[in-house]
Design an enzyme around this catalytic site. Structure first.
Site, PDB file in Angstrom:
ATOM      1  N   GLN A 200       0.865  -1.172   0.000  1.00 55.85           N
ATOM      2  CA  GLN A 200       0.000   0.000   0.000  1.00 55.85           C
ATOM      3  C   GLN A 200       0.906   1.227   0.000  1.00 55.85           C
ATOM      4  OE1 GLN A 200      -3.810  -0.699   0.258  1.00 55.85           O
ATOM      5  NE2 GLN A 200      -2.594  -2.312  -0.693  1.00 55.85           N
ATOM      6  N   ALA A 241     -11.937   2.612   3.728  1.00 56.87           N
ATOM      7  CA  ALA A 241     -10.928   1.745   3.119  1.00 56.87           C
ATOM      8  C   ALA A 241     -10.042   2.516   2.140  1.00 56.87           C
ATOM      9  CB  ALA A 241     -11.595   0.568   2.425  1.00 56.87           C
ATOM     10  N   HIS A 242      -9.059   1.804   1.601  1.00 52.42           N
ATOM     11  CA  HIS A 242      -8.063   2.467   0.748  1.00 52.42           C
ATOM     12  C   HIS A 242      -8.677   3.042  -0.526  1.00 52.42           C
ATOM     13  CE1 HIS A 242      -6.945  -1.747  -1.110  1.00 52.42           C
ATOM     14  NE2 HIS A 242      -8.207  -1.435  -1.282  1.00 52.42           N
ATOM     15  N   ASN A 243      -8.166   4.227  -0.883  1.00 52.10           N
ATOM     16  CA  ASN A 243      -8.538   4.933  -2.111  1.00 52.10           C
ATOM     17  C   ASN A 243      -9.989   5.411  -2.138  1.00 52.10           C
ATOM     18  OD1 ASN A 243      -6.299   2.704  -3.286  1.00 52.10           O
ATOM     19  ND2 ASN A 243      -5.996   4.850  -3.841  1.00 52.10           N
TER      20      ASN A 243
END
Length: 341
Positions: A200, A241-243
């Site tokens: 990540q 969460a990511h992005n």
């Protein structure tokens, strides 16, 4: 509530562009509810369901709409939006103590980090390599600031906040205890029956004047950054969460989960325990009611719901059986309709 210096109805009206009905020299030293307020407290009436309490309140001043002031014999401040006016007034009775400038002796600051002389760094805090604590910022006790982070001017990390890596907070951002920003997102690939972690490599960007609740987590992006725009309000115990990208002025209540790479527009509101699937888009000015599962993109502003309200267990069991029968029922109806053609 601790008493503060008295403020008169006249002074409050002048400060917040309100209109006084009644005695302008009535003074209050704090705020309270309509039922609990005494003569030295200010209360407000916004929700019509509490209108009957107005006749019995002992509050020295009540903030309300002009329509609700009819027949009220006490002192009132007339506001277009009583709740907004109350919020501004209540802030006068809840001043925040300024943290002392400087770095506490027990804090550990990396040699390559930069702490502005006007910032405050509390006890047992660590600040990692190349991180920047800007002017007037407060980093409370027990915080962990990792590498390559920026805490913007006037930002406040209350206590035990973790900025893991590559987190950039804008001006006047508040982050409450236990929040974790910049931890790895949930990126996995399967190889030969075993999970492989996907690096990540992105960060987290939080815009000016945003507020991040206690124990909320915002994962760093996989490649690009996870973005929270300005004036976003996140309640406690939220997973971002990511992005994910959350638009300006959006408010999200507790226990919401937002899966990766979803974009949420500006001026949206998500109520408690909403779940949002990944790789979706929610347009501006959408309200999602509590316990709703958003499994497809929303392209039209408005209100959306999917949660089933609680009901007696016996009724729920009957309805659950009927839900399982819906497919066969639809097939029978379709077949009968074709036969009648």
């Amino acid at each position: 509530m601790t008493a503060h210096a008295p403020l008169t109805a006249r002074a409050l009206a002048d400060r917040f562009a309100l209109t006084v009905h009644g005695d302008p020299d009535v003074a209050v030293v704090g705020v309270a509810t309509l039922t609990a307020a005494g003569p030295d407290r200010l209360a407000f009436l916004s929700n019509p369901r509490y209108r009957p309490q107005l006749a019995h309140t002992a509050a020295g001043i009540v903030v309300l709409r002009e329509a609700d002031a009819e027949g009220f014999t006490g002192t009132a401040l007339i506001a277009r939006d009583p709740y907004v006016a109350y919020a501004k007034i209540a802030a006068l009775f809840a001043p925040r103590a300024d943290a002392p400038a400087g770095v506490h002796p027990s804090a550990v600051v990396h040699a390559t980090a930069s702490v502005d002389p006007t910032a405050s760094v509390g006890p047992l805090t660590t600040i990692g390599a190349r991180s920047v604590i800007s002017a007037g910022a407060t980093v409370g006790p027990g915080c962990t600031i990792g590498e390559d982070c920026v805490v913007g001017e006037g930002a406040r990390l209350v206590a035990r906040v973790s900025l893991v890596k590559r987190v950039r907070l804008g001006k006047r951002v508040t982050v409450h205890p236990g929040a974790v920003l910049g931890a790895d997102g949930f990126g996995l690939a399967m190889e030969a029956g075993r999970w492989l972690n996907v690096p990540q490599l992105g960060g987290v960007v939080v815009g000016d004047d945003s507020d991040i609740g206690a124990n909320t987590t915002i994962d760093c992006g996989a490649l690009e950054d996870t973005v929270i725009e300005e004036d976003v309000r996140l309640d406690n115990l939220i997973q971002v969460a990511h992005n994910v990208h959350i638009g300006a002025h959006t408010a999200i209540a507790g226990c919401v989960g937002i899966a990766g790479s979803t974009r949420i527009g500006r001026y949206c509101m998500l109520a408690g325990k909403v779940g949002v699937a990944g790789h979706l888009e929610i347009c501006d000015k959408v309200v999602v009611h509590a316990m709703t599962m958003v499994s497809a993109s929303i392209t039209e502003p408005g209100e959306y719901s999917s949660g089933i309200p609680a009901q007696p267990t016996r009724e729920w069991r009957k309805n659950a059986v009927r839900i399982r029968q819906l497919d066969s029922l639809a097939r029978r109806i379709g077949a009968r309709a074709k036969g009648d053609e």
